[in-house]
Design a protein around this motif. Structure first.
Motif, mmCIF file in Angstrom:
data_model
loop_
_atom_site.group_PDB
_atom_site.id
_atom_site.type_symbol
_atom_site.label_atom_id
_atom_site.label_comp_id
_atom_site.label_asym_id
_atom_site.label_seq_id
_atom_site.Cartn_x
_atom_site.Cartn_y
_atom_site.Cartn_z
ATOM 1 N N SER A 27 8.163 40.093 47.167
ATOM 2 C CA SER A 27 9.201 39.008 46.922
ATOM 3 C C SER A 27 10.592 39.579 47.355
ATOM 4 O O SER A 27 10.808 40.528 47.319
ATOM 5 C CB SER A 27 9.234 38.404 45.612
ATOM 6 N N LEU A 28 11.568 38.624 48.231
ATOM 7 C CA LEU A 28 12.711 39.026 48.365
ATOM 8 C C LEU A 28 13.457 37.537 48.088
ATOM 9 O O LEU A 28 13.052 36.447 48.411
ATOM 10 C CB LEU A 28 12.720 39.023 49.760
ATOM 11 N N SER A 29 14.651 37.980 47.156
ATOM 12 C CA SER A 29 15.460 36.881 47.114
ATOM 13 C C SER A 29 16.925 37.085 47.612
ATOM 14 O O SER A 29 17.540 38.085 47.238
ATOM 15 C CB SER A 29 15.567 36.782 45.471
ATOM 16 N N ILE A 30 17.550 36.080 48.250
ATOM 17 C CA ILE A 30 18.942 36.279 48.788
ATOM 18 C C ILE A 30 19.667 35.238 48.240
ATOM 19 O O ILE A 30 19.243 34.370 48.312
ATOM 20 C CB ILE A 30 18.883 36.145 50.330
ATOM 21 N N SER A 31 20.802 35.617 47.684
ATOM 22 C CA SER A 31 21.713 34.358 46.884
ATOM 23 C C SER A 31 23.222 34.782 47.196
ATOM 24 O O SER A 31 23.687 35.929 47.177
ATOM 25 C CB SER A 31 21.411 34.303 45.683
ATOM 26 N N SER A 32 23.788 33.674 47.206
ATOM 27 C CA SER A 32 25.575 33.803 46.983
ATOM 28 C C SER A 32 25.905 32.659 46.337
ATOM 29 O O SER A 32 25.540 31.544 46.444
ATOM 30 C CB SER A 32 26.061 34.068 48.445
ATOM 31 N N LEU A 35 11.809 34.058 48.688
ATOM 32 C CA LEU A 35 10.676 34.573 49.574
ATOM 33 C C LEU A 35 9.736 34.957 49.114
ATOM 34 O O LEU A 35 9.897 36.056 48.420
ATOM 35 C CB LEU A 35 11.329 35.199 50.952
ATOM 36 N N GLN A 36 8.489 34.660 49.370
ATOM 37 C CA GLN A 36 7.366 35.164 48.656
ATOM 38 C C GLN A 36 6.608 36.016 50.041
ATOM 39 O O GLN A 36 6.203 35.322 50.904
ATOM 40 C CB GLN A 36 6.339 34.025 47.994
ATOM 41 N N LEU A 37 6.427 37.328 50.009
ATOM 42 C CA LEU A 37 5.869 37.939 51.038
ATOM 43 C C LEU A 37 4.664 38.892 50.635
ATOM 44 O O LEU A 37 4.159 39.653 51.308
ATOM 45 C CB LEU A 37 7.150 38.959 51.606
ATOM 46 N N TRP A 40 -14.363 40.059 54.436
ATOM 47 C CA TRP A 40 -13.910 39.206 53.210
ATOM 48 C C TRP A 40 -12.670 38.541 53.431
ATOM 49 O O TRP A 40 -12.015 38.478 54.598
ATOM 50 C CB TRP A 40 -13.518 40.258 52.088
ATOM 51 N N ALA A 41 -12.141 37.364 52.723
ATOM 52 C CA ALA A 41 -10.804 36.730 52.868
ATOM 53 C C ALA A 41 -10.045 36.889 51.926
ATOM 54 O O ALA A 41 -10.310 37.152 50.761
ATOM 55 C CB ALA A 41 -11.487 35.256 52.765
ATOM 56 N N GLU A 42 -8.886 37.334 52.363
ATOM 57 C CA GLU A 42 -7.867 37.747 51.874
ATOM 58 C C GLU A 42 -6.665 36.566 51.872
ATOM 59 O O GLU A 42 -6.346 35.905 52.836
ATOM 60 C CB GLU A 42 -7.058 39.138 52.296
ATOM 61 N N ALA A 43 -5.845 36.458 50.530
ATOM 62 C CA ALA A 43 -4.855 35.452 50.377
ATOM 63 C C ALA A 43 -3.634 35.789 51.346
ATOM 64 O O ALA A 43 -3.427 37.028 51.435
ATOM 65 C CB ALA A 43 -4.576 35.251 48.783
ATOM 66 N N ARG A 44 -3.184 34.795 51.930
ATOM 67 C CA ARG A 44 -1.761 34.928 52.297
ATOM 68 C C ARG A 44 -0.993 33.665 51.967
ATOM 69 O O ARG A 44 -1.496 32.435 51.565
ATOM 70 C CB ARG A 44 -1.762 34.912 53.883
ATOM 71 N N TYR A 45 0.328 34.031 51.997
ATOM 72 C CA TYR A 45 1.201 32.844 51.550
ATOM 73 C C TYR A 45 2.369 32.489 52.435
ATOM 74 O O TYR A 45 2.640 33.218 53.239
ATOM 75 C CB TYR A 45 1.730 33.187 50.163
ATOM 76 N N ASP A 46 2.728 31.137 52.361
ATOM 77 C CA ASP A 46 3.835 30.654 53.027
ATOM 78 C C ASP A 46 5.323 31.434 52.382
ATOM 79 O O ASP A 46 5.323 31.639 51.187
ATOM 80 C CB ASP A 46 4.107 29.233 52.865
ATOM 81 N N ALA A 47 5.862 31.824 53.343
ATOM 82 C CA ALA A 47 7.103 32.806 52.766
ATOM 83 C C ALA A 47 7.983 32.052 51.865
ATOM 84 O O ALA A 47 8.555 32.464 50.759
ATOM 85 C CB ALA A 47 8.010 33.241 54.056
#
Length: 952
Positions: A729-734, A719-721, A378-385
């Motif tokens: 998801s990972l979000s880094i902020s300042s 970031l979309q992981l 099967w084909a699974e989705a992947r995403y640009d980070a």
């Protein structure tokens, strides 16, 4: 500066009830701002435009052909297809997205624009075989015309009051969602040779309910259900819109919606207009529509030549779908199963009906899978980070003999892979960002590309399958004219042979068994199973059923044919004898639909061949064009604060601005603010400022007054992981903040200014969940925030939180564990914002540092599926038992104080006005330690969140 708003004269005549409605709508309207993907395209992507008097088409460089086609279709639609909706004009922008593999499109107000996601849908039964760019243009521009023509009367007043968001909010209340989509589906059907109104599968849901004698109330059909299958608002809207046109004329809905958006009849204006024009309110109109179509569907299902078929497997207790079935020998079958209680999985179904889970495919754009000789692919989705519009897929393989899953290909744009009988090769469709379609032959062991099969006519391949000798691939294809055919292509030479000629018939996934090609097709009033013999090129009808059959499988060893057929309980597996003597020969040609599937809406017929081919000038589209694109102005009442905010968003959705004024009734202060967010670069960049006049407070010297300036600037890296079964998801902020006070009399603050930096990390990992699941069965949310002064006034705060989601004792139960910690400095010269989740039932304690652990056990109680007056509909009642333990350290007394509580929460998941999801509830907290501030032992709180939020 915007410190007040002059209302147009018409607003002064609004009834008090309507003014209250306006305030409620504009409180809810800003929530829509976050609905679209912000800053989703790579910064390296260049944009061009075609700019006419009607529309601005914005597209990635190199997509000129598609841009010209959309521009020509829209120009034609704007000039010649308005008689059934109205003649009001407004220019709009359409953005063509070619990086995503999602097949979709939308039109929005706030700002007024549309986006077309250009990758075609893999399944032809979902949306038909029309050229995808053409279909998007027909459907989505109808939404644009709706929005243009709904700016009338009271809805126009709301536009003056709130801008485009004000208009969007009021018109979505005035006109039900089923009309918006049903009318657009009518137009894609009326103005082409196909459209969903001519696809039998589009009506499977309503037909399945009818054949099961399930006639749900209008409110249940509108709002859906957690326990019963309910068709969505697309087929509901099409059936209602078509019934209205056929019985009351082409302009009937223009008149009804004009009444509705003008609020002629303040309460339920849409239903009021129907009652005035037909003698039936909206509920009666719905029942009349069903009374017309139900006998047609029942008569078709009761034909004497219906093929007998028996159910396969045990009866289901909840809505369950079985799709893409394959023979696995010895009367065993491999099938994809999902239900309202379970996430999708590939199962082995044996001859006794026992189901064994093999593997669960991950998040995907298409749920197709293939099986041969112990291998599942099967084909699974992947995403640009970083760039949320940039999607990929990977091909994965599961080996039944070892129980192992491995990735075959790196990230690409593959759909619908099939594995050869020898297990050495894969074939998959691929769609390039430039909309070139190919078949790739891939090494099944290494994932290396072996061959690209030629496609000179740029056909769109759907569900390619290897022939029995692995020398050819057979696929259903769509041509650029919106027709479909079944084609055989040689892997060795690349030569293509058309087996079944191009027509408007929609074809499903083919299955090759020895010398015979089986497939499902929309030739008659439902999708049935057909067979094509490769040796003598003869076409036969294999099944004749009352509702659509999809996904056929054949096992000649036991002389059985299986197919999935839609019912009121989902797609069920059915089996029939493989009796070739009972097959009926049919002539290859156009479909044989009954009259109700061949509607004539008198809108001009198929216009796609009439569209002129003007060549419009193509120019560069500057990314900074109208960066500050103001479109809405929203007053908000949150006593004691009253605010007015102006919103701006650019068309590429990379810049968001708001400018606002706030009055605080308690202080008598006024504040001006401005904020800007830019998302076109790798980090989001933000900046904002606020100046407050006449702040005041009581001191031992009396009331003092001051002005205050705050400004900030910072960045966020979102970031979309996501991959496999998990959304991550990972979000880094300042962000840097500067606040300074300006005394307005003879006094001084100890600290007149402070500068500080606040940095945070937020990580979220959630396993996908089924419809009835309250929470993910396994997930984590981690947050850490550090805030510290960098000026002379010392101030520090640490904050951390973790939520852990686990399965409960029952499928739909959830255990949620939580830990949180916060520490701040003891000087208390400056206090930062407080995000701590305190033990429930207690007032905020005084502390230097505090920690909390908590446990929540969530469970459903009932699914009422009941509502009243089209105002409030109860979908689910659920409970939560909780225990909180917290310890706070008071640096003044140098002692720690325990705060522990237990209790229960009762939540009601509802919909307001058949439209807005809304959860509310109540909480009883029993305090195991008395609250030091008021000695309370028991407390009852009402929980009324503005969104679907769950408070712990």
């Amino acid at each position: 500066m915007l410190n007040h708003c002059k209302l147009p004269p018409a607003c002064c005549k609004l009834p008090v009830t309507c003014c209250k409605l306006f305030l409620f709508i504009l409180l809810v309207a800003p929530l829509a701002l976050s609905a679209q993907q912000f800053g989703g395209n790579p910064s390296s992507l260049k944009w061009d435009q075609i700019n006419t008097d009607t529309v601005r088409i914005i597209f990635p460089r190199g997509m000129v052909k598609e841009g010209q086609r959309v521009a020509n279709i829209v120009q034609y639609l704007n000039h010649y297809t308005r008689s059934s909706i109205g003649n009001r004009q407004q220019k709009m922008s359409i953005v063509l997205q070619n990086q995503t593999l999602e097949s979709n499109g939308y039109v929005q107000l706030g700002p007024f624009r549309s986006e077309f996601y250009l990758t075609p849908p893999p399944s032809s039964f979902d949306l038909g075989g029309l050229n995808w760019v053409d279909q998007l243009s027909l459907h989505e521009y109808r939404h644009a015309l709706q929005n243009m023509n709904f700016r009338q009367g009271i809805s126009k007043v709301f536009y003056y009051l709130g801008g485009e968001l004000g208009q969007a909010a009021i018109t979505n209340i005035a006109v039900p969602n089923w009309f918006w989509e049903g009318d657009a589906v009518v137009m894609e059907t009326a103005l082409s040779a196909e459209g969903r109104g001519r696809l039998p599968a589009f009506f499977d849901g309503f037909r399945g309910l009818t054949l099961s004698d399930k006639r749900y109330t209008y409110m249940k059909i509108r709002n859906g259900s957690y326990v019963d299958y309910i068709p969505n608002h697309y087929p509901l809207g099409y059936l209602m819109a078509t019934y209205g046109r056929e019985h009351y004329g082409q302009t009937f809905w223009k008149e009804v919606t004009t009444d509705a958006v003008r609020f002629r009849g303040l309460f339920y204006p849409f239903s009021h207009s129907l009652k005035k024009r037909t003698g039936k309110n909206v509920t009666g109109f719905y029942r009349a529509m069903l009374s017309e179509y139900a006998p047609i569907w029942k008569a078709y299902a009761s034909r004497k030549d219906t093929t007998a078929a028996v159910p396969v497997g045990a009866p289901v207790k909840t809505v369950t779908n079985y799709n893409y079935v394959y023979p696995a020998g010895n009367n065993n079958w491999i099938v994809l199963k999902n239900s309202y209680r379970r996430i999708p999985g590939i199962y082995l179904l044996d001859s006794t009906g026992k189901e064994t889970l093999l593997v669960r495919p991950g998040i995907n754009f298409d749920n197709f899978f293939s099986y041969k000789n112990g291998k599942v692919v099967w084909a699974e989705a992947r995403y640009d980070a970083r760039w949320t519009w940039k999607d990929y897929t990977v091909i994965k393989m599961y080996d039944l003999s070892t129980g192992h899953t491995r990735k075959i290909t790196p990230r690409n744009r593959y759909f619908s892979p099939d594995i050869a009988h020898n297990g050495q090769q894969l074939v998959a469709t691929v769609t390039s960002p430039s909309l070139e379609y190919r078949l790739h032959v891939i090494d099944a062991q290494t994932g290396h590309l072996q061959k690209i099969l030629p496609n000179p006519d740029n056909w769109y391949y759907t569900y390619p399958r290897f022939t029995a000798d692995d020398q050819y691939v057979i696929s259903a294809v769509r041509n650029q004219q919106g027709q479909m055919a079944l084609v055989q292509q040689s892997i060795t030479t690349g030569e293509s042979t058309v087996l079944i000629p191009f027509s408007q018939t929609a074809y499903g996934a083919p299955v090759v068994s020895k010398d015979t090609l089986y497939f499902t097709a929309a030739i008659k009033d439902v999708n049935d199973v057909y067979a094509f013999t490769l040796s003598d090129k003869q076409l036969y009808q294999v099944t004749s059923r009352g509702n659509s059959a999809l996904h056929v499988a054949v096992d000649p060893a036991i002389n059985r044919l299986l197919f999935s057929e839609f019912s009121a309980d989902g797609y069920t597996l059915r089996s029939t004898a493989l009796n070739k003597d009972a097959w009926r020969g049919i002539v290859i040609g156009e479909n044989q639909h009954s009259k109700w599937l061949r509607p004539d809406f008198k809108e001009g017929g198929d216009i796609l061949g009439k569209i002129p081919a003007h060549t419009y000038a193509v120019k560069k589209y500057p990314k900074a064009y109208r960066l500050f694109n103001f479109h809405s102005w929203v007053p908000t009442l949150n006593d004691p604060e009253y605010s007015f905010t102006v919103y701006a968003d650019n068309i590429l959705n990379t810049a968001a601005t708001n400018i606002g004024y706030t009055y605080n009734r308690n202080e008598g202060s006024s504040a001006l603010s401005a904020n800007f967010l830019y998302g076109a670069w790798f980090p989001y960049l933000s900046a904002g400022t606020e100046y407050t006049f006449n702040r005041s407070g009581l001191t031992n010297k009396g009331r003092v007054y001051w002005n205050e300036l705050n400004w900030n600037a910072g960045f966020t890296i979102p970031l979309q992981l996501s991959s496999g079964l998990y959304g991550r998801s990972l979000s880094i902020s300042s962000k840097y903040y500067y606040a300074i006070t300006y005394p307005q009399s003879n006094f001084k603050f100890k600290d007149e200014g402070i500068q500080y930096i606040s940095s945070s990390i937020v990580f979220n990992n959630q396993r996908i969940k089924a419809r009835q699941h309250l929470f993910s069965h396994f997930g984590q949310t981690l947050q850490f925030k550090y805030t510290k002064s960098i000026s002379a006034a010392p101030a520090t705060q640490y904050y951390g939180r973790m939520d852990l989601y686990l399965p409960g004792l029952h499928t739909n139960h959830s255990l949620v564990l939580q830990g949180a910690w916060q520490q701040k400095d003891t000087l208390q010269r400056y206090l930062f914002s407080d995000n701590f989740s305190y033990a429930r039932g207690y007032n905020t304690p005084f502390y230097e540092h505090i920690y909390k652990v908590g446990a929540n056990y969530h469970f459903p109680i009932a699914y009422p599926d009941w509502g009243f007056a089209q105002l409030l509909y109860f979908m689910r009642v659920r409970g939560n038992l909780f225990y909180d333990y917290s310890m706070a350290y008071d640096f003044r007394s140098k002692a720690s104080t325990r705060y522990a509580s237990t209790g229960g929460e009762l939540f009601f998941d509802t919909k307001i006005g058949n439209t807005i999801p809304f959860t509310f509830g109540m909480r009883f907290s029993h305090l195991l330690d008395k609250d030091p501030s008021d000695n309370t032992q028991n407390r009852v709180d009402f929980i009324i969140p503005l969104q679907q939020l769950f408070s712990y």
